[in-house]
Design an enzyme around this catalytic site. Structure first.
Site, PDB file in Angstrom:
ATOM      1  N   ARG A 163       4.319   5.296  13.172  1.00 31.70           N
ATOM      2  CA  ARG A 163       5.081   5.293  11.701  1.00 31.70           C
ATOM      3  C   ARG A 163       5.106   6.701  11.241  1.00 31.70           C
ATOM      4  O   ARG A 163       5.972   7.040  10.188  1.00 31.70           O
ATOM      5  CB  ARG A 163       4.086   4.387  10.712  1.00 31.70           C
ATOM      6  N   MET A 192      -6.499   7.638   3.905  1.00 30.85           N
ATOM      7  CA  MET A 192      -5.684   7.051   4.714  1.00 30.85           C
ATOM      8  C   MET A 192      -4.442   8.039   5.064  1.00 30.85           C
ATOM      9  O   MET A 192      -3.407   7.944   5.858  1.00 30.85           O
ATOM     10  CB  MET A 192      -5.150   5.558   4.145  1.00 30.85           C
ATOM     11  N   ASP A 230       0.912  -1.279   0.030  1.00 31.36           N
ATOM     12  CA  ASP A 230      -0.099   0.015  -0.078  1.00 31.36           C
ATOM     13  C   ASP A 230       0.857   1.189   0.061  1.00 31.36           C
ATOM     14  O   ASP A 230       1.315   1.735   0.989  1.00 31.36           O
ATOM     15  CB  ASP A 230      -0.863  -0.239   1.317  1.00 31.36           C
ATOM     16  N   TYR A 237     -16.027   8.976   6.250  1.00 27.81           N
ATOM     17  CA  TYR A 237     -15.133   8.421   5.124  1.00 27.81           C
ATOM     18  C   TYR A 237     -13.845   9.122   5.124  1.00 27.81           C
ATOM     19  O   TYR A 237     -13.890  10.434   4.979  1.00 27.81           O
ATOM     20  CB  TYR A 237     -16.085   8.312   3.858  1.00 27.81           C
ATOM     21  N   ARG A 238     -12.857   8.705   5.398  1.00 26.63           N
ATOM     22  CA  ARG A 238     -11.511   9.530   5.444  1.00 26.63           C
ATOM     23  C   ARG A 238     -10.416   8.907   4.576  1.00 26.63           C
ATOM     24  O   ARG A 238     -10.269   7.673   4.489  1.00 26.63           O
ATOM     25  CB  ARG A 238     -11.216   9.651   7.004  1.00 26.63           C
ATOM     26  N   CYS A 279      -8.701  12.162  -1.840  1.00 29.66           N
ATOM     27  CA  CYS A 279      -7.215  12.581  -2.251  1.00 29.66           C
ATOM     28  C   CYS A 279      -6.685  14.007  -2.396  1.00 29.66           C
ATOM     29  O   CYS A 279      -7.363  14.595  -3.132  1.00 29.66           O
ATOM     30  CB  CYS A 279      -6.720  11.794  -3.481  1.00 29.66           C
TER      31      CYS A 279
END
Ligand code: XMP
Length: 497
Positions: free
Chosen positions: A413, A400, A260, A397-398, A317
């Site tokens: 991370r 990543m 990913d 809804y978001r 995005c």
């Protein structure tokens, strides 16, 4: 009449799905003859070309099970600890009935103190030691408990549970579960489901079976892997710690792994591909994301079995604006597919799908499947609770790459690492309640079949052959796009007479 794809896509423009339109072909067969079976990767076949995105507001076990039951596949996101992600893989594969519950186990001597005891399931299963491994002896539903006379509610479960030792097998499909309920009669509302080694893994409600009977026919037997279980994919990153994550996922039975990354053409990904191919030669691996032929070429040479295409085309995005890189999705899918097809590596068109026409365009431009986030978010199977906003039911809804998602599970991370400030490449939003994917995906698939029929393609292979021969397309002007949508109407309200 119209442009050949290779001529249109060489003009220096970056086209989105909405920018282009196909000219119709010749219909020589009925719509039901259109076969959408396809390949996700070199070795994994699906009966419908639909994949759910590895996003924490899209794919966990419930979505993955439903997508596989429909004949597609879900990719479990990695924005959680590895054991949690592996548990989602296991839960999705535990049995074939497409609606997931979360069974609660109690022993016969346990007592129920309040309705809160039914918080995660409308049915409590009673087993000898109160766990999933011991023998099933009965159950009590929330409704049955509420109906008990005052004074009985506090008694041990053994005093009032419905005694039942029967269950259905892990590989039972809808018709076998219907048979179970028919045989048991109207008093039995729940069917416990056993896992492969006999432990009880889930419970199916009669109400869920009734709901499914009202839905359009589920499309086939589902996507079943060599282990006989539904197929499930999982996402990982390219860090050293992802090797441990991968081990968890492989043990949990993940059928395919997705690397990913928004820009997959990197030394990190290429080294990870080589590591995975060396360590797990049997595991199918999807690389990406890519949007150019040379990016794709690098990952194909490194050994990927599938390519995920798209950069900045997703609904949440902001990559194209933040980083100034990316490509219009129609151009990206066409260009990458043209090189991937030479090596027989299937392409997944990822992001930017908001209607069935976009799916037809992605598949006809060379993709073998489409990956969807927002299209599937807001459904009953997507993670998270519904909220009411301006009188409408919505779910979050978001992206990543949004700060919120990165802060949640991936702070180690990203944000936890103070030497590397992470820049957001996505946003957080909400999408309207869409109901169950088990209901709206079959409708969408039927619409896609109609689109292919209009082009004269009875299969995806036909569509890809057309792309190389007689398919012609044009760019839609702004006015043509307006004309192609609903226009010129005032709102219509039914007036009571
Ligand atoms: P749709 O349009 O289906 O897109 O909602 C889903 C795809 O978008 C990608 N994705 C992101 N891209 N920033 C990005 O630039 C993000 O925060 C982000 N989150 C997801 C991903 O490829 C997904 O499948």
């Amino acid at each position: 009449d119209g442009f050949k794809p290779e001529n249109l896509f060489r003009q220096g423009y970056s086209y989105t799905y909405d920018d282009v339109i196909f000219l119709p072909g010749y219909i020589g067969f009925p719509v039901d003859k259109v076969d959408l079976s396809t390949k996700l990767t070199r070795n994994i076949s699906l009966s419908i070309p639909c994949v759910s995105s590895p996003m924490d507001t899209v794919t966990e076990s419930s979505m993955a099970r439903a997508m596989a039951a429909l004949g597609g596949i879900g990719i479990i996101h990695s924005n959680c600890p590895p054991d949690e992600q592996a548990a989602h893989v296991r839960a999705a594969k535990a049995h074939r009935f497409p609606i997931l519950s979360n069974p609660i186990f109690r022993s016969p001597s346990d007592r129920i103190s309040s309705l809160d005891d039914f918080a995660t399931s409308p049915c409590i299963l009673v087993t000898q030691s109160g766990d999933s491994k011991s023998k099933l002896i009965g159950y009590i539903s929330q409704f049955q408990w509420m109906e008990l006379p005052d004074g009985s509610k506090e008694a041990p479960l053994a005093d009032y549970m419905v005694s039942s030792v029967d269950f259905v097998g892990w590989d039972s499909d809808l018709s076998q579960i219907v048979e179970y309920f028919d045989a048991k009669g109207p008093k039995v509302d729940f069917a416990p489901v056993a896992g492969r080694s006999g432990e009880i893994v889930d419970v199916v409600a009669r109400a869920d079976v009734e709901t499914l009977r009202g839905y359009p026919r589920l499309l086939g037997g589902g996507s079943v892997g060599p282990d006989g279980e539904l197929m499930v994919g999982a996402a990982i990153g390219t860090r050293e710690s992802d090797k441990v994550r991968l081990e968890h996922l492989v043990k949990a039975g993940a059928n395919v792994v997705v690397l990913d990354s928004s820009q997959g053409n990197s030394i990190y990904q290429i080294e990870m591909i080589k590591y995975i191919k060396r360590t797990y030669p049997e595991l199918d691996l999807i690389g990406g994301n890519v949007v150019t032929m040379s990016q794709a070429d690098n990952l194909i040479k490194a050994g990927v079995d599938g390519l995920r295409v798209g950069m900045g085309s997703g609904s949440i995005c902001t990559t194209q604006e933040v980083c100034a890189v990316g490509r219009g999705q129609a151009t990206a899918v066409y260009k990458v597919s043209s090189i991937a097809s030479q090596s027989k590596v299937p392409v997944i068109a990822d992001g930017g799908i908001s209607n069935s026409g976009h799916i037809v365009k992605a598949l006809t431009l060379g993709a073998s499947t489409v990956m969807m986030g927002s299209f599937l978010a807001g459904s009953s199977e997507s993670p998270g609770a519904y909220m009411v906003q301006d009188g409408r039911r919505v779910k979050k809804y978001r992206g990543m790459g949004s700060l919120e998602a990165m802060t949640k599970g991936s702070d180690a991370r990203y944000l936890g690492d103070t030497t590397k400030l992470k820049i957001a490449q996505g946003v957080v939003g909400a999408v309207a309640d869409k109901g169950s994917v088990l209901k709206f995906v079959p409708y969408t698939v039927q619409a896609v079949k109609q689109g292919l029929q209009d082009l004269g393609a009875a299969s995806l292979q036909d569509a890809h052959d057309l792309l190389k021969s007689t398919l012609r397309l044009e760019v839609r002007t702004g006015a043509a796009q307006v004309e192609g949508g609903v226009h010129g109407l005032v709102s219509y309200e039914k007036k009571p007479f």
